[in-house]
Design a protein around this motif. Structure first.
Motif, PDB file in Angstrom:
ATOM      1  N   GLU A 182       0.835  -1.206   0.000  1.00 20.16           N
ATOM      2  CA  GLU A 182       0.000   0.000   0.000  1.00 20.16           C
ATOM      3  C   GLU A 182       0.867   1.252   0.000  1.00 20.16           C
ATOM      4  OE1 GLU A 182      -3.153   2.325  -0.395  1.00 20.16           O
ATOM      5  OE2 GLU A 182      -3.206   0.141  -0.526  1.00 20.16           O
ATOM      6  N   GLN A 183       1.952   1.241   0.754  1.00 19.70           N
ATOM      7  CA  GLN A 183       2.864   2.385   0.773  1.00 19.70           C
ATOM      8  C   GLN A 183       3.470   2.614  -0.603  1.00 19.70           C
ATOM      9  OE1 GLN A 183       5.744   1.713   3.852  1.00 19.70           O
ATOM     10  NE2 GLN A 183       4.224   1.771   5.496  1.00 19.70           N
ATOM     11  N   ILE A 184       3.836   1.538  -1.283  1.00 19.94           N
ATOM     12  CA  ILE A 184       4.414   1.649  -2.626  1.00 19.94           C
ATOM     13  C   ILE A 184       3.388   2.239  -3.584  1.00 19.94           C
ATOM     14  CG2 ILE A 184       5.216   0.312  -4.616  1.00 19.94           C
ATOM     15  CD1 ILE A 184       6.600  -1.565  -2.582  1.00 19.94           C
ATOM     16  N   LYS A 185       2.149   1.793  -3.488  1.00 20.46           N
ATOM     17  CA  LYS A 185       1.101   2.341  -4.365  1.00 20.46           C
ATOM     18  C   LYS A 185       0.913   3.834  -4.130  1.00 20.46           C
ATOM     19  CE  LYS A 185      -1.756  -1.764  -5.041  1.00 20.46           C
ATOM     20  NZ  LYS A 185      -3.083  -2.358  -4.790  1.00 20.46           N
ATOM     21  N   ARG A 186       0.921   4.248  -2.857  1.00 16.47           N
ATOM     22  CA  ARG A 186       0.780   5.683  -2.551  1.00 16.47           C
ATOM     23  C   ARG A 186       1.937   6.487  -3.126  1.00 16.47           C
ATOM     24  NH1 ARG A 186       0.516   5.576   3.365  1.00 16.47           N
ATOM     25  NH2 ARG A 186      -0.269   3.485   3.430  1.00 16.47           N
ATOM     26  N   LEU A 187       3.164   5.949  -2.993  1.00 17.61           N
ATOM     27  CA  LEU A 187       4.323   6.640  -3.554  1.00 17.61           C
ATOM     28  C   LEU A 187       4.251   6.720  -5.068  1.00 17.61           C
ATOM     29  CD1 LEU A 187       7.166   5.173  -1.303  1.00 17.61           C
ATOM     30  CD2 LEU A 187       6.313   7.525  -1.298  1.00 17.61           C
ATOM     31  N   GLU A 188       3.773   5.650  -5.696  1.00 17.41           N
ATOM     32  CA  GLU A 188       3.641   5.656  -7.166  1.00 17.41           C
ATOM     33  C   GLU A 188       2.617   6.696  -7.607  1.00 17.41           C
ATOM     34  OE1 GLU A 188       2.691   1.565  -7.921  1.00 17.41           O
ATOM     35  OE2 GLU A 188       4.796   1.004  -8.221  1.00 17.41           O
ATOM     36  N   ARG A 189       1.526   6.845  -6.856  1.00 16.28           N
ATOM     37  CA  ARG A 189       0.499   7.839  -7.211  1.00 16.28           C
ATOM     38  C   ARG A 189       1.052   9.255  -7.047  1.00 16.28           C
ATOM     39  NH1 ARG A 189      -4.309   4.641  -4.364  1.00 16.28           N
ATOM     40  NH2 ARG A 189      -2.745   4.701  -2.762  1.00 16.28           N
ATOM     41  N   ARG A 190       1.851   9.466  -6.017  1.00 11.75           N
ATOM     42  CA  ARG A 190       2.426  10.792  -5.811  1.00 11.75           C
ATOM     43  C   ARG A 190       3.381  11.170  -6.944  1.00 11.75           C
ATOM     44  NH1 ARG A 190       4.202  10.737   0.523  1.00 11.75           N
ATOM     45  NH2 ARG A 190       2.096  10.582   1.385  1.00 11.75           N
ATOM     46  N   SER A 191       4.141  10.203  -7.393  1.00 11.06           N
ATOM     47  CA  SER A 191       5.135  10.497  -8.418  1.00 11.06           C
ATOM     48  C   SER A 191       4.525  10.509  -9.811  1.00 11.06           C
ATOM     49  CB  SER A 191       6.272   9.500  -8.362  1.00 11.06           C
ATOM     50  OG  SER A 191       5.811   8.204  -8.681  1.00 11.06           O
ATOM     51  N   ALA A 192       3.297  10.063  -9.966  1.00  7.96           N
ATOM     52  CA  ALA A 192       2.674  10.032 -11.310  1.00  7.96           C
ATOM     53  C   ALA A 192       2.112  11.369 -11.708  1.00  7.96           C
ATOM     54  CB  ALA A 192       1.535   9.004 -11.317  1.00  7.96           C
TER      55      ALA A 192
END
Length: 68
Positions: free
Chosen positions: A58-68
């Motif tokens: 879940e943390q990785i998904k949140r980071l991916e959304r922030r960087s997208a």
């Protein structure tokens, strides 16, 4: 041998057999409890690892959304 003597002999043999098996059964029950406790510990550890994995995912998904 009479029927009464045979019945008495059967009863005596049954009692002796039970006396021999009781300690053995107690040891088996003790070992079974130890193994069951160990298995429970393994399941709890696996559940904890799964929760950690899901949290990291879940943390990785949140980071991916922030960087997208």
């Amino acid at each position: 041998m009479t029927q009464d003597e045979l019945n008495a002999l059967r009863l005596l043999l049954r009692e002796e057999l039970q006396a021999e098996l009781t300690p053995f059964r107690a040891e088996i029950e003790k070992r079974f409890d130890e193994i069951a406790s160990h298995i429970d510990g393994l399941y709890q550890r696996d559940e904890k690892r799964e929760q950690e994995y899901l949290s990291i995912r879940e943390q990785i998904k949140r980071l991916e959304r922030r960087s997208a």
